[in-house]
Design a protein around this motif. Structure first.
Motif, PDB file in Angstrom:
ATOM      1  N   TYR A  30       0.841  -1.212   0.000  1.00 34.51           N
ATOM      2  CA  TYR A  30       0.000   0.000   0.000  1.00 34.51           C
ATOM      3  C   TYR A  30       0.872   1.257   0.000  1.00 34.51           C
ATOM      4  O   TYR A  30       0.598   2.214  -0.728  1.00 34.51           O
ATOM      5  CB  TYR A  30      -0.908  -0.015   1.223  1.00 34.51           C
ATOM      6  CG  TYR A  30      -1.786   1.207   1.354  1.00 34.51           C
ATOM      7  CD1 TYR A  30      -2.726   1.517   0.374  1.00 34.51           C
ATOM      8  CD2 TYR A  30      -1.678   2.051   2.459  1.00 34.51           C
ATOM      9  CE1 TYR A  30      -3.541   2.637   0.497  1.00 34.51           C
ATOM     10  CE2 TYR A  30      -2.488   3.163   2.593  1.00 34.51           C
ATOM     11  CZ  TYR A  30      -3.418   3.445   1.607  1.00 34.51           C
ATOM     12  OH  TYR A  30      -4.213   4.563   1.729  1.00 34.51           O
ATOM     13  N   LEU A  32       2.192   1.742  -3.426  1.00 36.66           N
ATOM     14  CA  LEU A  32       1.152   2.239  -4.334  1.00 36.66           C
ATOM     15  C   LEU A  32       0.938   3.735  -4.150  1.00 36.66           C
ATOM     16  O   LEU A  32       0.835   4.485  -5.140  1.00 36.66           O
ATOM     17  CB  LEU A  32      -0.160   1.486  -4.073  1.00 36.66           C
ATOM     18  CG  LEU A  32      -1.390   1.976  -4.857  1.00 36.66           C
ATOM     19  CD1 LEU A  32      -1.178   1.784  -6.353  1.00 36.66           C
ATOM     20  CD2 LEU A  32      -2.648   1.259  -4.384  1.00 36.66           C
ATOM     21  N   HIS A  35       1.821   6.409  -7.021  1.00 35.97           N
ATOM     22  CA  HIS A  35       0.763   7.239  -7.617  1.00 35.97           C
ATOM     23  C   HIS A  35       1.083   8.728  -7.518  1.00 35.97           C
ATOM     24  O   HIS A  35       1.066   9.441  -8.520  1.00 35.97           O
ATOM     25  CB  HIS A  35      -0.584   6.971  -6.947  1.00 35.97           C
ATOM     26  CG  HIS A  35      -1.644   7.945  -7.377  1.00 35.97           C
ATOM     27  ND1 HIS A  35      -2.223   7.901  -8.627  1.00 35.97           N
ATOM     28  CD2 HIS A  35      -2.193   9.027  -6.741  1.00 35.97           C
ATOM     29  CE1 HIS A  35      -3.090   8.889  -8.750  1.00 35.97           C
ATOM     30  NE2 HIS A  35      -3.078   9.586  -7.616  1.00 35.97           N
ATOM     31  N   LEU A  84      -7.855   6.656 -12.497  1.00 32.47           N
ATOM     32  CA  LEU A  84      -7.669   5.242 -12.160  1.00 32.47           C
ATOM     33  C   LEU A  84      -6.668   5.074 -11.016  1.00 32.47           C
ATOM     34  O   LEU A  84      -6.837   4.206 -10.151  1.00 32.47           O
ATOM     35  CB  LEU A  84      -7.200   4.468 -13.399  1.00 32.47           C
ATOM     36  CG  LEU A  84      -8.237   4.285 -14.514  1.00 32.47           C
ATOM     37  CD1 LEU A  84      -7.606   3.597 -15.716  1.00 32.47           C
ATOM     38  CD2 LEU A  84      -9.438   3.494 -14.011  1.00 32.47           C
ATOM     39  N   ALA A 107      -7.521   3.445  -7.380  1.00 30.99           N
ATOM     40  CA  ALA A 107      -6.729   2.330  -6.836  1.00 30.99           C
ATOM     41  C   ALA A 107      -6.254   2.631  -5.416  1.00 30.99           C
ATOM     42  O   ALA A 107      -6.328   1.776  -4.531  1.00 30.99           O
ATOM     43  CB  ALA A 107      -5.538   2.052  -7.748  1.00 30.99           C
ATOM     44  N   PHE A 124      -7.922   0.308  -2.493  1.00 30.14           N
ATOM     45  CA  PHE A 124      -6.987  -0.744  -2.092  1.00 30.14           C
ATOM     46  C   PHE A 124      -7.192  -1.205  -0.640  1.00 30.14           C
ATOM     47  O   PHE A 124      -7.235  -2.412  -0.365  1.00 30.14           O
ATOM     48  CB  PHE A 124      -5.549  -0.271  -2.309  1.00 30.14           C
ATOM     49  CG  PHE A 124      -4.512  -1.317  -2.025  1.00 30.14           C
ATOM     50  CD1 PHE A 124      -4.043  -2.147  -3.036  1.00 30.14           C
ATOM     51  CD2 PHE A 124      -3.988  -1.485  -0.744  1.00 30.14           C
ATOM     52  CE1 PHE A 124      -3.078  -3.115  -2.779  1.00 30.14           C
ATOM     53  CE2 PHE A 124      -3.034  -2.453  -0.477  1.00 30.14           C
ATOM     54  CZ  PHE A 124      -2.583  -3.270  -1.505  1.00 30.14           C
TER      55      PHE A 124
END
Length: 356
Positions: free
Chosen positions: A233, A236, A240, A292, A296, A300
């Motif tokens: 996580y 991510l 991002h 997107l 996410a 998540f």
């Protein structure tokens, strides 16, 4: 150009949206405190609610609100950002607060803050949520409320003295009052809109505090069950915001093109710029990729949050506060006109671009 900070119009009237927003923020810490007490006794919850009502409807109304211009200008019922529709049961007091009144205010506020602590210390998560809720309220009101408030007798006022004097000299204005020479007037109204030309480090601190609340809630929920997925996580989120969003969204932003090789943005400060600026609005593909990525990041942690309902509530509320606050106080002043959430009026954009 205009000032980098949003020190714009003095707020002479509050809309329904203002009242809903600020009462929502004000109720959060009281709600958290009530939840903590309710685990032990509903009777003590009732006592806590009575204490809160006595402070807000009696002590606050008499010793704080009675000195306030919003209160003094109201007829019959209070037209205030926090107590709309409450009857004016005390006479107007257009004079500075006396020392005695300040002491009464402090003594009245302390029970509201401290009463739930006995129950909160039994649950570290609720105690943390309680502290964060009060901190978020005070930081937000100090940042976005006090700077435009005409309650000049308030001890935490932030309106500069020259603005107060000019306002008093022109107090016959009925709409939002503005004295800045670098404002853009909205056609068909008395309103003026300022644009934030650059961000400051305090912007970054505030917005990252708000963002970390929701990221911490999500990370904690995942971490309870899996260390590996917690690192996934974190990766991510970093990927991002530092790569995906920077490439497809931030590179089109006017703030991105400023200040050399490092970002000076309210969300990212001193991060290196990995991509060259693209001084044109983002295309559909850019917005799809960015969207997107956001989806996410948001979705998540949901499987883990569903197992921890308190953290799910904290996560959901913090996202709501983030979206409401940025939409209400930042999007209407932002010079990133290509952003689909930009709220700057069209005529203001045109006037700003003509002056560039």
């Amino acid at each position: 150009m205009s000032s980098p900070s949003i020190q714009i119009a003095l707020k002479t009237e509050h809309s329904i949206k203002d009242r809903l927003y600020w009462n929502f923020l004000n109720l959060l810490p009281v709600l958290v405190g009530s939840i903590a007490i309710a685990r032990d006794s509903l009777k003590w919850v009732a006592v806590y609610i009575v204490i809160a009502l006595l402070f807000f409807l009696i002590v606050k109304l008499r010793f704080i609100c009675a000195h306030c211009l919003y209160y003094i200008r109201s007829k019959g019922c209070v037209k205030c950002i926090m107590l709309p529709g409450v009857p004016k049961i005390f006479k107007d007091r257009p004079d500075p607060h006396k020392s005695f009144e300040k002491v009464i205010i402090l003594l009245g506020a302390l029970p509201v803050f401290l009463f739930p602590v006995y129950w909160l210390v039994r649950d570290s998560l609720l105690l943390g949520a309680y502290i964060v809720a009060w901190a978020l309220l005070f930081l937000t009101v100090q940042r976005y409320g006090c700077i435009k408030c005409i309650n000049f007798e308030c001890p935490v006022k932030r309106v500069p003295a020259e603005m107060r004097n000019d306002f008093k000299n022109k107090s016959n204005l009925s709409d939002n009052f503005d004295i800045s020479a670098d404002q853009f007037r909205v056609s068909g109204s008395n309103r003026c809109t300022s644009l934030k030309i650059k961000h400051e480090f305090k912007d970054f601190l505030y917005w990252n505090f708000v963002t970390l609340i929701l990221l911490f809630s999500a990370g904690l929920a995942i971490g309870i069950y899996s260390t590996g997925w917690t690192f996934a996580y974190i990766f991510l989120v970093i990927f991002h915001f530092n790569i995906l969003e920077q490439r497809f969204f931030c590179t089109h932003c006017p703030y991105y093109a400023r200040d050399g090789k490092k970002l000076r943005c309210m969300m990212n400060w001193a991060w290196p710029k990995h991509f060259r600026p693209r001084p044109y609005p983002p295309g559909k593909f850019d917005l799809v990729i960015t969207t997107l990525g956001f989806i996410a990041v948001i979705l998540f942690p949901i499987p883990w949050l569903l197992k921890e309902l308190f953290l799910l509530g904290s996560y959901s509320v913090s996202i709501l506060i983030f979206l409401l606050t940025i939409w209400k106080y930042e999007c209407s002043h932002c010079i990133y006109f290509g952003c689909p959430f930009n709220r700057v009026p069209v005529e203001v954009r045109k006037e700003f671009q003509e002056k560039r």
